[in-house]
Design an enzyme around this catalytic site. Sequence first.
Site, PDB file in Angstrom:
ATOM      1  CG  LEU A   1      -1.980  -0.165   1.166  1.00  0.00           C
ATOM      2  CD1 LEU A   1      -3.127  -0.858   3.061  1.00  0.00           C
ATOM      3  CD2 LEU A   1      -3.522   0.043   0.254  1.00  0.00           C
ATOM      4  CG  ASP A   2       0.747   4.110  -3.181  1.00  0.00           C
ATOM      5  OD1 ASP A   2       1.451   3.383  -3.454  1.00  0.00           O
ATOM      6  OD2 ASP A   2      -0.180   4.160  -4.186  1.00  0.00           O
ATOM      7  CE  LYS A   3       6.754   6.994   4.517  1.00  0.00           C
ATOM      8  NZ  LYS A   3       7.772   7.616   4.783  1.00  0.00           N
ATOM      9  CG  ASP A   4       0.263   8.473  -0.554  1.00  0.00           C
ATOM     10  OD1 ASP A   4       0.306   7.419  -0.929  1.00  0.00           O
ATOM     11  OD2 ASP A   4       0.267   9.602  -0.752  1.00  0.00           O
ATOM     12  CB  SER A   5      -2.718   4.282   0.715  1.00  0.00           C
ATOM     13  OG  SER A   5      -2.949   4.558  -0.565  1.00  0.00           O
TER      14      SER A   5
END
Length: 238
Positions: free
Chosen positions: A107-111
């Site tokens: 998962l993306d760091k900002d997700s």
Amino acid sequence: MRLAQYIALTGLCSRRGATRLIRDGQISIDGRLANHIDSVTLIDTPQGQAAQQHICYQGKPLPAVEHKQYWMLNKLVGTDCRLLPHDPSSLWHLLPKQPRLYPVGRLDKDSRGLLLLTNDGELTQRLMHPDFHHRKRYRVRLNKAFDELFLTQMAAGVSYKNLTTLPCQVRRLDDSQFEIVLTQGLNRQIRRMSQALGYRVVDLERVAIESLSLGDLPPGQLRQLTDHELTALQASIA
């Protein structure tokens, strides 16, 4: 047993990843570089099942086959899914030292949201391989309200960076929030689809992978899958 299958069983990586390690000369067997046709014989040891042959990765002996473990994490925004001991934001700092667990995808760091963790290389490979088109469900909030045309375009597939995404399921949750089910795993796919249509994602949460649901697991916490969850997940990807 084929060597790549054994490497996957130790939890080092998936079978596909093991094939690459063998190809790249990272694996030795009984003092020589391994090749793709090598096989191993399993024997019982106090640490678990292990290869009768002496198998090393980058010169270090592989551990015995660990009992398979299946966990889920409710990932927070800011956690980096790469296993980097030197990075304070890395997922590495949240995982138990034993058993060794690896994220199934990222998962993306900002997700935020559901992250599956396991040492089962076969399950990882099956969930990650693009040919199987496994379903992942997300809840997404945009920076502004959207109309029905946006939902229609998202569901039909969106073109960006010389590609067009596959059709998918999309439904409205409120004026600026929707739920989407993807069968692709393109990098930052939902964010780029939304951006191509003139919107910016301000919150993205993964809530399910196939039959496995995040449920009420508190943010930042992890737990083992129940027998029922594991059985249902294995059945859904069979």
